[in-house]
Design a protein around this motif. Structure first.
Motif, PDB file in Angstrom:
ATOM      1  N   GLN A  35     -16.034   1.586  -2.384  1.00  0.00           N
ATOM      2  CA  GLN A  35     -14.870   2.194  -3.029  1.00  0.00           C
ATOM      3  C   GLN A  35     -14.640   1.648  -4.431  1.00  0.00           C
ATOM      4  O   GLN A  35     -14.259   2.377  -5.343  1.00  0.00           O
ATOM      5  CB  GLN A  35     -13.624   1.941  -2.172  1.00  0.00           C
ATOM      6  CG  GLN A  35     -13.658   2.655  -0.829  1.00  0.00           C
ATOM      7  CD  GLN A  35     -12.451   2.329   0.012  1.00  0.00           C
ATOM      8  OE1 GLN A  35     -11.324   2.646  -0.352  1.00  0.00           O
ATOM      9  NE2 GLN A  35     -12.679   1.693   1.151  1.00  0.00           N
ATOM     10  N   ARG A  76     -16.752   0.633  -6.646  1.00  0.00           N
ATOM     11  CA  ARG A  76     -17.640   1.301  -7.613  1.00  0.00           C
ATOM     12  C   ARG A  76     -17.141   2.716  -7.907  1.00  0.00           C
ATOM     13  O   ARG A  76     -17.116   3.148  -9.064  1.00  0.00           O
ATOM     14  CB  ARG A  76     -19.073   1.338  -7.088  1.00  0.00           C
ATOM     15  CG  ARG A  76     -19.992   2.097  -8.022  1.00  0.00           C
ATOM     16  CD  ARG A  76     -21.406   2.219  -7.494  1.00  0.00           C
ATOM     17  NE  ARG A  76     -22.155   0.982  -7.618  1.00  0.00           N
ATOM     18  CZ  ARG A  76     -23.411   0.824  -7.181  1.00  0.00           C
ATOM     19  NH1 ARG A  76     -24.018   1.822  -6.568  1.00  0.00           N
ATOM     20  NH2 ARG A  76     -24.046  -0.328  -7.332  1.00  0.00           N
ATOM     21  N   ALA A  77     -16.778   3.446  -6.867  1.00  0.00           N
ATOM     22  CA  ALA A  77     -16.290   4.823  -7.066  1.00  0.00           C
ATOM     23  C   ALA A  77     -15.040   4.832  -7.954  1.00  0.00           C
ATOM     24  O   ALA A  77     -14.892   5.687  -8.841  1.00  0.00           O
ATOM     25  CB  ALA A  77     -15.982   5.476  -5.718  1.00  0.00           C
ATOM     26  N   HIS A  78     -14.141   3.866  -7.736  1.00  0.00           N
ATOM     27  CA  HIS A  78     -12.929   3.801  -8.566  1.00  0.00           C
ATOM     28  C   HIS A  78     -13.294   3.480 -10.011  1.00  0.00           C
ATOM     29  O   HIS A  78     -12.709   4.034 -10.953  1.00  0.00           O
ATOM     30  CB  HIS A  78     -11.971   2.722  -8.051  1.00  0.00           C
ATOM     31  CG  HIS A  78     -11.561   2.888  -6.616  1.00  0.00           C
ATOM     32  ND1 HIS A  78     -11.634   4.096  -5.948  1.00  0.00           N
ATOM     33  CD2 HIS A  78     -11.060   1.989  -5.710  1.00  0.00           C
ATOM     34  CE1 HIS A  78     -11.218   3.932  -4.703  1.00  0.00           C
ATOM     35  NE2 HIS A  78     -10.857   2.672  -4.530  1.00  0.00           N
ATOM     36  N   THR A 124     -23.402  -1.159 -11.052  1.00  0.00           N
ATOM     37  CA  THR A 124     -22.097  -0.543 -11.319  1.00  0.00           C
ATOM     38  C   THR A 124     -21.802  -0.574 -12.820  1.00  0.00           C
ATOM     39  O   THR A 124     -21.355   0.421 -13.397  1.00  0.00           O
ATOM     40  CB  THR A 124     -20.972  -1.268 -10.547  1.00  0.00           C
ATOM     41  OG1 THR A 124     -21.269  -1.210  -9.154  1.00  0.00           O
ATOM     42  CG2 THR A 124     -19.616  -0.624 -10.782  1.00  0.00           C
ATOM     43  N   THR A 181     -18.511   3.451   3.740  1.00  0.00           N
ATOM     44  CA  THR A 181     -19.112   2.384   2.929  1.00  0.00           C
ATOM     45  C   THR A 181     -19.760   1.362   3.865  1.00  0.00           C
ATOM     46  O   THR A 181     -19.722   1.507   5.089  1.00  0.00           O
ATOM     47  CB  THR A 181     -18.025   1.653   2.114  1.00  0.00           C
ATOM     48  OG1 THR A 181     -17.159   0.995   3.043  1.00  0.00           O
ATOM     49  CG2 THR A 181     -17.225   2.625   1.258  1.00  0.00           C
ATOM     50  N   GLU A 210     -15.013   9.888   1.987  1.00  0.00           N
ATOM     51  CA  GLU A 210     -15.941   9.407   0.956  1.00  0.00           C
ATOM     52  C   GLU A 210     -15.132   8.528   0.000  1.00  0.00           C
ATOM     53  O   GLU A 210     -13.933   8.754  -0.190  1.00  0.00           O
ATOM     54  CB  GLU A 210     -16.565  10.583   0.192  1.00  0.00           C
ATOM     55  CG  GLU A 210     -17.420  11.512   1.048  1.00  0.00           C
ATOM     56  CD  GLU A 210     -18.583  10.802   1.734  1.00  0.00           C
ATOM     57  OE1 GLU A 210     -19.043   9.770   1.198  1.00  0.00           O
ATOM     58  OE2 GLU A 210     -19.017  11.268   2.797  1.00  0.00           O
ATOM     59  N   GLU A 237     -14.906   8.585  -3.044  1.00  0.00           N
ATOM     60  CA  GLU A 237     -14.299   9.400  -4.104  1.00  0.00           C
ATOM     61  C   GLU A 237     -12.988  10.034  -3.651  1.00  0.00           C
ATOM     62  O   GLU A 237     -12.124  10.343  -4.476  1.00  0.00           O
ATOM     63  CB  GLU A 237     -15.269  10.502  -4.563  1.00  0.00           C
ATOM     64  CG  GLU A 237     -16.508   9.999  -5.281  1.00  0.00           C
ATOM     65  CD  GLU A 237     -17.538   9.325  -4.365  1.00  0.00           C
ATOM     66  OE1 GLU A 237     -17.467   9.539  -3.127  1.00  0.00           O
ATOM     67  OE2 GLU A 237     -18.395   8.583  -4.891  1.00  0.00           O
ATOM     68  N   SER A 246     -10.599   7.466  -4.575  1.00  0.00           N
ATOM     69  CA  SER A 246     -10.484   7.354  -6.039  1.00  0.00           C
ATOM     70  C   SER A 246      -9.488   8.371  -6.601  1.00  0.00           C
ATOM     71  O   SER A 246      -8.776   8.079  -7.561  1.00  0.00           O
ATOM     72  CB  SER A 246     -11.844   7.565  -6.712  1.00  0.00           C
ATOM     73  OG  SER A 246     -12.802   6.660  -6.222  1.00  0.00           O
TER      74      SER A 246
END
Ligand SMILES: NC(=O)c1ccc[n+]([C@@H]2O[C@H](COP(=O)([O-])OP(=O)(O)OC[C@H]3O[C@@H](n4cnc5c(N)ncnc54)[C@H](O)[C@@H]3O)[C@@H](O)[C@H]2O)c1
Length: 279
Positions: free
Chosen positions: A18, A20-22, A58, A202, A244, A246, A249
């Motif tokens: 999460q 990384r997605a954020h 990242t 994750t 997911e 995202e 995010s």
């Protein structure tokens, strides 16, 4: 023009998942990004933490979006490391506008069987580590009269679940910390909120200890058997077994772009799953 042009975000647990997605979601809106991650395995846990290679990846992915990025190896349990990482961010980027206190770990056992080591590790990481990062950024945010803080709790702190007493105690604690901090900084241009995701796809969800807890009748259950079990249990919400990163995010982005009217709140995203005495 991005919604976060000129902003600087500090994200803990940002090497993968999460975090990384954020980082990518905020970078896509123009924010410069510092990703901090411990990048070190924790003895009591039955699954690996992120690596320095993942942290570097990242940073690379964020830079490809055209903003500045830096990776920091930092254990959120360690006051000096957290304070140094925050000071380094301010020295390099000139400000710190957004904190995503996102890092976290999981371990499974009933309360009766939880060891002191497991209890302390989960509480130190998932609650005390969140406190230390929030405490570290507040002076600068007050000075700027601007800050957006989002701490990651869990739907486990709304619904509870067996085998997760330490995790859930920490995640409830995060909500208490967020609500208290929000009141203390109200009027300083700072908002403080919590997000409570249900299961997210994750490494914290897809790992051997999770497969074991969901499939106690199978020896060394595989990811495929675990996924079948989720289907059998009709786990999740509206047929979606897990979120997911995202999905989370998008809620984060909503909270950090708000003009200052949402604070001390808890955003719930997806169900943890039907409570069937398993998870
Ligand atoms: N995945 C889920 O099902 C789920 C559900 C609800 C809430 N959450 C929460 O979401 C957050 C993000 O987890 P994720 O799903 O991306 O899992 P993840 O395991 O992919 O990411 C967690 C990251 O935190 C890092 N980390 C662990 N201990 C740290 C420490 N002491 N200091 C700094 N970094 C540390 C890890 O190296 C890892 O990169 C966590 O707070 C987790 O509890 C996850």
């Amino acid at each position: 023009m991005g919604q976060l042009d000129g902003r600087v975000a500090f994200i803990t647990g940002g090497a993968r998942g999460q975090g990384r997605a954020h980082a990518l979601a905020l970078a896509a809106e123009g924010a410069d990004i510092v990703v901090a991650d411990s990048c070190a395995d924790v003895p009591v846990l039955g699954y690996p933490m992120a690596t320095e290679e993942q942290l570097a990846e990242t940073v690379k992915l964020v830079e490809e979006l055209g903003v500045r990025a830096r990776g920091v190896v930092m254990d959120a349990r360690d006051t000096a490391q957290v304070d140094d990482a925050v000071a380094g961010t301010i020295a390099e980027f000139g400000r710190l506008d957004i904190l995503l206190a996102n890092h976290g770990i999981v371990d499974f056992s009933t309360v009766e069987k939880t060891s002191d080591e497991s209890w302390s590790t989960i509480i130190d990481t998932n609650l005390t580590g969140i406190f230390k990062t929030i405490r570290a950024v507040l002076p600068r945010m007050r000075e700027q009269r601007y800050g957006r803080i989002v701490a990651t709790s869990s739907m486990g702190a709304r619904q509870t679940a067996p085998n997760l007493g330490h995790y859930i105690a920490a995640k409830w604690g995060v909500i208490g910390l967020v609500k208290t901090t929000a009141l203390e900084v109200a009027g300083d241009g700072i908002t403080v909120n919590a997000i409570c995701p249900g299961a997210v796809g994750t490494d914290l969800f897809f790992n051997q200890p999770t497969y074991d807890i969901f499939c106690p009748d199978l020896e060394n259950p595989t990811r495929e058997q675990f996924q079948q079990r989720l289907d059998d249990l009709d786990y999740g919400l509206n047929g979606v077994r897990y979120l997911e990163p995202e999905d989370v995010s998008r809620t984060i982005l909503y909270l950090v772009t708000d003009r200052g009217l949402i604070s001390g709140q808890v955003a719930e995203i997806g169900l943890l799953g039907p409570a069937r005495g398993i998870y």
